[in-house]
Motif scaffolding. Structure first.
Motif, PDB file in Angstrom:
ATOM      1  N   ALA A 147       0.791  -1.278  -0.008  1.00 39.79           N
ATOM      2  CA  ALA A 147      -0.174  -0.101   0.025  1.00 39.79           C
ATOM      3  C   ALA A 147       0.968   1.247   0.107  1.00 39.79           C
ATOM      4  CB  ALA A 147      -0.895  -0.145   1.151  1.00 39.79           C
ATOM      5  N   ARG A 148       1.907   1.206   0.595  1.00 35.90           N
ATOM      6  CA  ARG A 148       2.935   2.296   0.703  1.00 35.90           C
ATOM      7  C   ARG A 148       3.439   2.490  -0.645  1.00 35.90           C
ATOM      8  NH1 ARG A 148       7.473   0.985   3.743  1.00 35.90           N
ATOM      9  NH2 ARG A 148       5.968   0.338   5.669  1.00 35.90           N
ATOM     10  N   ARG A 149       3.764   1.418  -1.325  1.00 34.90           N
ATOM     11  CA  ARG A 149       4.427   1.511  -2.635  1.00 34.90           C
ATOM     12  C   ARG A 149       3.377   2.209  -3.607  1.00 34.90           C
ATOM     13  NH1 ARG A 149       6.104   0.139  -7.607  1.00 34.90           N
ATOM     14  NH2 ARG A 149       8.238  -0.459  -7.793  1.00 34.90           N
ATOM     15  N   ALA A 150       1.892   1.720  -3.631  1.00 36.29           N
ATOM     16  CA  ALA A 150       1.093   2.438  -4.406  1.00 36.29           C
ATOM     17  C   ALA A 150       0.823   3.854  -4.066  1.00 36.29           C
ATOM     18  CB  ALA A 150      -0.270   1.584  -4.194  1.00 36.29           C
ATOM     19  N   ALA A 151       0.837   4.133  -2.812  1.00 37.97           N
ATOM     20  CA  ALA A 151       0.668   5.572  -2.587  1.00 37.97           C
ATOM     21  C   ALA A 151       1.812   6.641  -3.021  1.00 37.97           C
ATOM     22  CB  ALA A 151       0.499   5.825  -1.110  1.00 37.97           C
ATOM     23  N   LEU A 152       3.078   6.003  -2.880  1.00 38.26           N
ATOM     24  CA  LEU A 152       4.183   6.767  -3.366  1.00 38.26           C
ATOM     25  C   LEU A 152       4.109   6.627  -4.970  1.00 38.26           C
ATOM     26  CD1 LEU A 152       7.045   5.104  -1.208  1.00 38.26           C
ATOM     27  CD2 LEU A 152       6.303   7.519  -1.192  1.00 38.26           C
ATOM     28  N   GLU A 153       3.679   5.883  -5.652  1.00 38.81           N
ATOM     29  CA  GLU A 153       3.479   5.909  -7.095  1.00 38.81           C
ATOM     30  C   GLU A 153       2.418   7.191  -7.617  1.00 38.81           C
ATOM     31  OE1 GLU A 153       2.349   2.018  -8.252  1.00 38.81           O
ATOM     32  OE2 GLU A 153       4.391   1.515  -8.634  1.00 38.81           O
ATOM     33  N   VAL A 154       1.748   7.239  -6.998  1.00 35.78           N
ATOM     34  CA  VAL A 154       0.758   8.476  -7.483  1.00 35.78           C
ATOM     35  C   VAL A 154       1.314   9.876  -7.084  1.00 35.78           C
ATOM     36  CG1 VAL A 154      -1.175   6.721  -7.368  1.00 35.78           C
ATOM     37  CG2 VAL A 154      -0.513   8.331  -5.245  1.00 35.78           C
ATOM     38  N   VAL A 155       2.370  10.047  -6.562  1.00 34.02           N
ATOM     39  CA  VAL A 155       2.743  11.211  -5.888  1.00 34.02           C
ATOM     40  C   VAL A 155       3.418  11.930  -7.413  1.00 34.02           C
ATOM     41  CG1 VAL A 155       4.762  12.604  -4.829  1.00 34.02           C
ATOM     42  CG2 VAL A 155       3.532  10.615  -3.587  1.00 34.02           C
TER      43      VAL A 155
END
Length: 219
Positions: free
Chosen positions: A74-82
């Protein structure tokens, strides 16, 4: 004579006033335009700075929110949309954080892919490129041969390099895997004797020296 002088002064003053008014009518728009440009430029500059600050705060909040996510995927997914478009150093930083999420999630292949891409990126700053190269060796050490690890970090261990001591530590570990204990001890003693080394790094070096049967310099 006094009346004549007074009359002349009045006429001269009127002429000066008429000339000034004529100049104002002819060129006054330039002064007005200059004032408008100064005021408008100041307003634009303040708006631009406020917009940049708001955007920086928005990106910072997005990154902090992602880092507060405990699940690595989930952290990776959140970082990808930055949105890091047009900000190469921010993109590199987010890439490093993404690699951290991948390694925590057990995806070594994705970690190394991200770090290797960052290390080779011409847009990121040298400081972040070097950090990515170092982290790639630290993360992928077990999957790399000692020679490959040394080759990857030897440029980072040069005098004056920002991550020199950490690179020396990785070289020492690779030398141990090579079976070259003396070379490893040389590197470790170099770390332990360096006054700029952190206490944690110096402790690790000293412990390894003792395990390898050596004596830290100065002991």
């Amino acid at each position: 004579m006094a009346n004549q002088d007074s009359f002349i002064d009045e006429v001269t003053e009127d002429l000066r006033r008429d000339r000034l008014f004529a100049l104002m009518r002819r060129y006054g728009w330039i002064a007005i335009l200059a004032v408008l440009l100064i005021v408008g430029g100041a307003a634009w500059n303040e708006w631009r700075k406020a917009t940049a600050q708001a955007e920086a705060e928005r990106l910072g909040d997005a990154i902090i929110a992602a880092l507060e996510t405990e699940d690595p995927a989930a952290r990776r997914a959140a970082l990808e949309v930055v949105d890091t478009s047009g900000r190469p150093d921010l993109a590199a930083l987010v890439g490093l954080l993404t690699a951290g999420a991948d390694i925590e999630g057990g995806d070594l292949a994705a970690t190394l892919s991200t770090l290797d891409a960052l290390a080779a990126s011409p847009e990121a700053s040298p400081l972040l490129r070097d950090l990515a190269a170092l982290k790639a060796v630290m993360a992928g050490g077990p999957t790399m041969s000692p020679d490959e690890r040394i080759t990857r970090v030897q440029g980072l261990a040069l005098p004056g390099a920002p991550y020199r001591l950490l690179a020396l530590e990785q070289i020492a570990l690779a030398e141990i895997d090579r079976g070259n204990v003396e070379a490893a001890l040389d590197r470790l003693n170099e770390i332990s004797a360096d006054s700029t080394a952190s206490q944690g790094l110096r402790n690790r070096a000293t412990q390894l020296i003792v395990v390898l049967g050596g004596a830290p310099d100065g002991a």
